[in-house]
Scaffold this active site. Structure first.
Site, PDB file in Angstrom:
ATOM      1  N   GLU A  62       0.072 -13.220  -1.713  1.00 16.39           N
ATOM      2  CA  GLU A  62      -0.183 -13.075  -3.150  1.00 16.39           C
ATOM      3  C   GLU A  62       0.972 -13.639  -3.962  1.00 16.39           C
ATOM      4  OE1 GLU A  62      -2.691  -8.931  -2.427  1.00 16.39           O
ATOM      5  OE2 GLU A  62      -0.853  -8.897  -3.638  1.00 16.39           O
ATOM      6  N   SER A  93       0.818  -1.221   0.000  1.00 16.20           N
ATOM      7  CA  SER A  93       0.000   0.000   0.000  1.00 16.20           C
ATOM      8  C   SER A  93       0.852   1.272   0.000  1.00 16.20           C
ATOM      9  CB  SER A  93      -0.926   0.009   1.219  1.00 16.20           C
ATOM     10  OG  SER A  93      -1.856  -1.046   1.147  1.00 16.20           O
TER      11      SER A  93
END
Length: 247
Positions: free
Chosen positions: A181, A116
């Site tokens: 991920e 982020s």
């Protein structure tokens, strides 16, 4: 040479300029109108004989009645609205996929995996560059909706993307979900034996990457300081085109 759709649009545009339903005049005295009808006849002979409206247009072009411009324009406009015929003439082929196979087709061209903290410096701009090219993207900020179970949604996204752009930085290191991920994509790539992971090294060296993620170090990556986001988007588009051509 202009393509089919461009030629058709030009004919409709020029026909609308000369068409007057109140007083069309004598065709033989109107060089512009006669030339337009001749252009339509050439276009018809090249492309439209096999269209369902072909026989009607053939009759109109032979008899050239007083309202022939309006009638031909109506036919041309209907052909413009015949999307399946337009796609065929433009070389676009549709593929009917059985329902049982459709569920396995990629929903996204690319999944952007990132920390982020890298959104503002790189990822937002990269997302916009990819989006401008019409690329279908799983990007958490846009793909996650109010009420979604975000963990399930992200894992689902990793399974439904053709490629994964992995923005690897120090911010990426040791973050639970970025590494989840990455592991999902590594497992998929190893399982399928097909290129999937496209790493971007963002403010880190190849040595740092090798030390942290040795399984990714042998995958060719690109440094973010050597390419603009638009350039990266174009590089990705080339990879996507290669994949589509190989199918």
């Amino acid at each position: 040479m202009a393509d089919f759709e461009e030629q058709l649009n030009l004919l409709v545009k020029s026909g609308n300029k000369i068409y007057s339903p109140v007083d069309i005049g004598i065709l033989g005295h109107d060089i512009t109108t006669s030339q337009w009808i001749n252009d339509v006849e050439i276009f018809y002979n090249n492309y439209l004989e096999k269209h369902p409206l072909g026989p009607r247009m053939r009759t109109l072009l032979i008899h050239r009645s007083e309202n022939v411009v309006g009638e031909l324009l109506s036919c041309l406009q209907s052909i413009k609205n015949d999307r399946s015929f337009m796609d065929k003439m433009n070389g676009i082929q549709s593929v009917n996929v059985p329902k049982y196979q459709a569920r396995t087709l990629p929903e996204y061209d690319v999944f952007i995996s990132h920390a982020s903290k890298d959104k503002k410096a790189l990822v937002e701009e990269l997302y916009q560059s990819l989006k401008t090219l019409g690329i279908s993207i799983f990007y958490d900020k846009e793909s996650l909706e109010w009420g979604d179970k975000w963990k399930d949604k992200i894992i689902d996204g990793t399974q439904k993307a053709e490629f994964a752009i992995i923005v690897i930085s120090e911010n990426f290191f040791d973050r639970e979900w970025t590494e989840n991920e990455l592991n999902e994509f590594l497992n998929r790539q190893n399982r399928n034996g097909q290129k999937l992971i496209l790493p971007i090294l963002h403010n880190i060296t190849a040595e740092q990457l090798k030390e942290k993620y040795p399984s990714v170090a042998d995958i060719q990556g690109i440094p973010s300081d050597k390419y603009s986001c638009d350039q990266i988007a174009l590089l990705f588009a080339k990879q996507l085109i290669k994949r589509l051509k190989s199918v």
